[in-house]
Design a protein around this motif. Structure first.
Motif, PDB file in Angstrom:
ATOM      1  N   ALA A 218       0.893  -1.186  -0.101  1.00  0.00           N
ATOM      2  CA  ALA A 218      -0.039  -0.056  -0.065  1.00  0.00           C
ATOM      3  C   ALA A 218       0.756   1.257   0.022  1.00  0.00           C
ATOM      4  CB  ALA A 218      -0.944  -0.105   1.337  1.00  0.00           C
ATOM      5  N   THR A 219       0.488   2.623  -0.304  1.00  0.00           N
ATOM      6  CA  THR A 219       1.076   3.590  -0.341  1.00  0.00           C
ATOM      7  C   THR A 219       0.125   4.684  -0.178  1.00  0.00           C
ATOM      8  OG1 THR A 219       0.723   4.108  -2.664  1.00  0.00           O
ATOM      9  CG2 THR A 219       2.573   2.926  -2.299  1.00  0.00           C
ATOM     10  N   PHE A 220       0.645   5.823   0.613  1.00  0.00           N
ATOM     11  CA  PHE A 220      -0.050   6.922   0.738  1.00  0.00           C
ATOM     12  C   PHE A 220      -0.690   7.532  -0.527  1.00  0.00           C
ATOM     13  CE2 PHE A 220       1.283   6.918   5.327  1.00  0.00           C
ATOM     14  CZ  PHE A 220       0.108   7.223   6.008  1.00  0.00           C
ATOM     15  N   GLN A 221       0.048   7.555  -1.468  1.00  0.00           N
ATOM     16  CA  GLN A 221      -0.135   8.071  -2.677  1.00  0.00           C
ATOM     17  C   GLN A 221      -1.254   7.499  -3.343  1.00  0.00           C
ATOM     18  OE1 GLN A 221       0.773  11.006  -4.031  1.00  0.00           O
ATOM     19  NE2 GLN A 221       0.278  10.839  -6.177  1.00  0.00           N
ATOM     20  N   ALA A 222      -1.283   6.418  -3.302  1.00  0.00           N
ATOM     21  CA  ALA A 222      -2.716   5.451  -4.055  1.00  0.00           C
ATOM     22  C   ALA A 222      -3.663   5.587  -3.016  1.00  0.00           C
ATOM     23  CB  ALA A 222      -2.055   3.980  -4.325  1.00  0.00           C
ATOM     24  N   ALA A 223      -3.637   5.739  -1.921  1.00  0.00           N
ATOM     25  CA  ALA A 223      -4.834   5.799  -1.134  1.00  0.00           C
ATOM     26  C   ALA A 223      -5.461   7.103  -1.264  1.00  0.00           C
ATOM     27  CB  ALA A 223      -4.259   5.530   0.473  1.00  0.00           C
ATOM     28  N   TRP A 224      -4.589   8.204  -1.255  1.00  0.00           N
ATOM     29  CA  TRP A 224      -4.995   9.494  -1.344  1.00  0.00           C
ATOM     30  C   TRP A 224      -5.820   9.765  -2.832  1.00  0.00           C
ATOM     31  CZ3 TRP A 224      -2.846  13.545  -4.801  1.00  0.00           C
ATOM     32  CH2 TRP A 224      -3.353  14.852  -4.628  1.00  0.00           C
ATOM     33  N   LEU A 225      -5.169   9.049  -3.804  1.00  0.00           N
ATOM     34  CA  LEU A 225      -5.727   9.183  -5.248  1.00  0.00           C
ATOM     35  C   LEU A 225      -7.216   8.528  -5.157  1.00  0.00           C
ATOM     36  CD1 LEU A 225      -2.971   8.918  -7.518  1.00  0.00           C
ATOM     37  CD2 LEU A 225      -4.294  11.027  -7.218  1.00  0.00           C
ATOM     38  N   LEU A 226      -7.236   7.288  -4.485  1.00  0.00           N
ATOM     39  CA  LEU A 226      -8.409   6.510  -4.372  1.00  0.00           C
ATOM     40  C   LEU A 226      -9.469   7.192  -3.708  1.00  0.00           C
ATOM     41  CD1 LEU A 226      -9.843   3.834  -4.891  1.00  0.00           C
ATOM     42  CD2 LEU A 226      -8.741   3.023  -2.733  1.00  0.00           C
ATOM     43  N   ASN A 227      -9.185   8.082  -2.701  1.00  0.00           N
ATOM     44  CA  ASN A 227     -10.061   8.687  -1.743  1.00  0.00           C
ATOM     45  C   ASN A 227     -10.379  10.124  -1.985  1.00  0.00           C
ATOM     46  OD1 ASN A 227     -11.158   6.431   0.225  1.00  0.00           O
ATOM     47  ND2 ASN A 227      -8.950   6.228  -0.032  1.00  0.00           N
ATOM     48  N   GLY A 228     -10.139  10.574  -3.279  1.00  0.00           N
ATOM     49  CA  GLY A 228     -10.560  11.823  -3.754  1.00  0.00           C
ATOM     50  C   GLY A 228      -9.594  12.691  -3.722  1.00  0.00           C
ATOM     51  N   GLY A 229      -8.328  12.464  -3.674  1.00  0.00           N
ATOM     52  CA  GLY A 229      -7.238  13.392  -3.843  1.00  0.00           C
ATOM     53  C   GLY A 229      -7.168  14.387  -4.982  1.00  0.00           C
ATOM     54  N   GLN A 230      -7.087  15.573  -4.650  1.00  0.00           N
ATOM     55  CA  GLN A 230      -7.124  16.485  -5.940  1.00  0.00           C
ATOM     56  C   GLN A 230      -5.868  16.930  -6.196  1.00  0.00           C
ATOM     57  OE1 GLN A 230     -10.407  17.228  -7.510  1.00  0.00           O
ATOM     58  NE2 GLN A 230     -10.796  15.550  -6.077  1.00  0.00           N
TER      59      GLN A 230
END
Length: 387
Positions: A218-230
């Motif tokens: 897992a990575t923070f970047q992937a989780a951020w994009l998955l959950n609406g990161g702009q």
């Protein structure tokens, strides 16, 4: 708000969704003014809100000055990770009959005058700056120019300022500015740490560094994009925003209300007092260890601890440990909490109408996320609620 307490079934692949950005113009009150410069002069450096004065130098061997109170709190993938469930269409929904939705109208209380002013709380904002401004103005907390207008009133944001919506950085800038203006007027505007603050900090600090998720990579970047990161938020994210977010408290008690972002008992893992919890979480972010930060993020994305059988007892455990008579939280949108939609983003329909907070768990818990990301309502409410 990111996940439920349930885990995905075997073989399910994460569904990546990109939040739709609306046409959006940052209003004048959310912009940082830049002073005029003389012809031919070098361009001004960008002015960041509440940044240290550029002329304030410190001699090489002088002791470091004490940290001033920070603006948000003047008191200073391949496999989903274990315990972490991204928002999915097929998450089971539960709609029990023992919860009660309440439309509440608090008694009018004077905003100006001596002593402590009225107490207000704000649910999850998620980048919806226009809606936030309208809701604050409707409660008389800001004026037509977006400036603090509530005297000695007390205002708490329950976290989740960014992601999903169009202008998360504009929301943070507004909250930071109102913090200074409220303090000058004898009141205060403070903020709590949400799981999306942890997500944005992690995406910025650790990017695609693999973390020990307990169930694969897992990575923070992937989780951020998955959950609406702009991307627009990441492009505008400055050190001052990161420092502000990383020093936010996680739990506070005000007038018998235990304020926290997430509807989880995971806060108990970080201390037996409010001070211990806040100090422990601040220390974790200071150590800057990707795995430790991920574990914190994973725990504070859990939800629904107060919803079903045993929910009232879970609330009582928190109140017994930390104090207060009621828990007030954000994180789980009220329609999602009630099982009336199957996803946080409201993609299964327009979503139910939310007119106010949701009181449940035998009256011991108040949910404040009206579901602005699913065409719901951004809630700004005066406490206490009157049943």
């Amino acid at each position: 708000m990111v996940e439920g307490s349930m885990t995905q079934g075997a073989g399910q692949e994460p569904v990546v969704r990109t939040a739709t950005l609306r046409d959006f113009r940052v209003p004048p009150y959310a912009q940082t003014p830049v002073p005029p410069q003389a012809p031919g002069a070098a361009p001004h450096p960008p002015v960041l809100p509440h940044a240290p004065a550029p002329h304030a130098s410190v001699p090489p061997h002088a002791p470091a000055p004490p940290h001033p109170p920070h603006p948000g709190n003047a008191n200073v993938g391949d496999e989903p990770p274990e315990g972490y469930t991204p928002t999915e269409r097929d998450l089971p929904v539960i709609n029990r009959g023992d919860t009660v939705k309440m439309d509440t109208v608090p008694e009018p209380r004077p905003v100006n005058g001596e002593g402590r002013g009225p107490l207000f709380v704000v649910g999850d904002v998620h980048g919806y700056l226009d809606e936030l401004v309208a809701a604050l103005a409707a409660q008389g907390l800001i004026d037509a120019d977006g400036n603090w207008a509530a005297g000695n009133a007390r205002l708490w944001f329950l976290g989740d300022f960014t992601d999903r919506g169009p202008d998360g950085i504009g929301v943070i800038d507004l909250v930071m500015r109102l913090s200074a203006e409220a303090a000058a007027a004898g009141g205060y505007c403070k903020a709590l740490m949400g799981n999306h603050e942890l997500l944005l900090i992690g995406a910025k600090r650790f990017s695609d560094t693999p973390v020990n998720s307990g169930a694969g990579t897992a990575t923070f970047q992937a989780a951020w994009l998955l959950n609406g990161g702009q991307k627009s938020d990441m492009d505008r994210l400055q050190d001052v925003h990161l420092q502000w977010m990383s020093r936010l408290d996680a739990v506070v008690e005000e007038d018998g209300h235990l304020l926290m972002h997430s509807d989880t008992t995971a806060y108990l893992d970080y201390g037996s007092t409010i001070e211990d919890v806040n100090d422990t979480i601040t220390a974790i972010l200071t150590r800057n260890d990707a795995d430790e930060c991920w574990d914190l993020f994973r725990k504070l994305t859990k939800r629904f601890a107060f919803r079903d059988e045993g929910g009232a007892e879970a609330v009582r455990e928190l109140l017994t440990t930390y104090g207060g008579q009621r828990v007030v939280h954000g994180h789980s949108p009220i329609p999602y909490l009630l099982g009336e939609v199957g996803t946080e983003d409201g993609e299964d329909g327009s979503g139910p109408v939310v007119n106010g907070p949701h009181v449940y768990a035998e009256g011991l818990a108040i949910a404040m996320d009206g579901g602005v990301t699913m065409a719901g309502k951004l809630l700004v409410v005066q406490l206490p609620l009157h049943d």
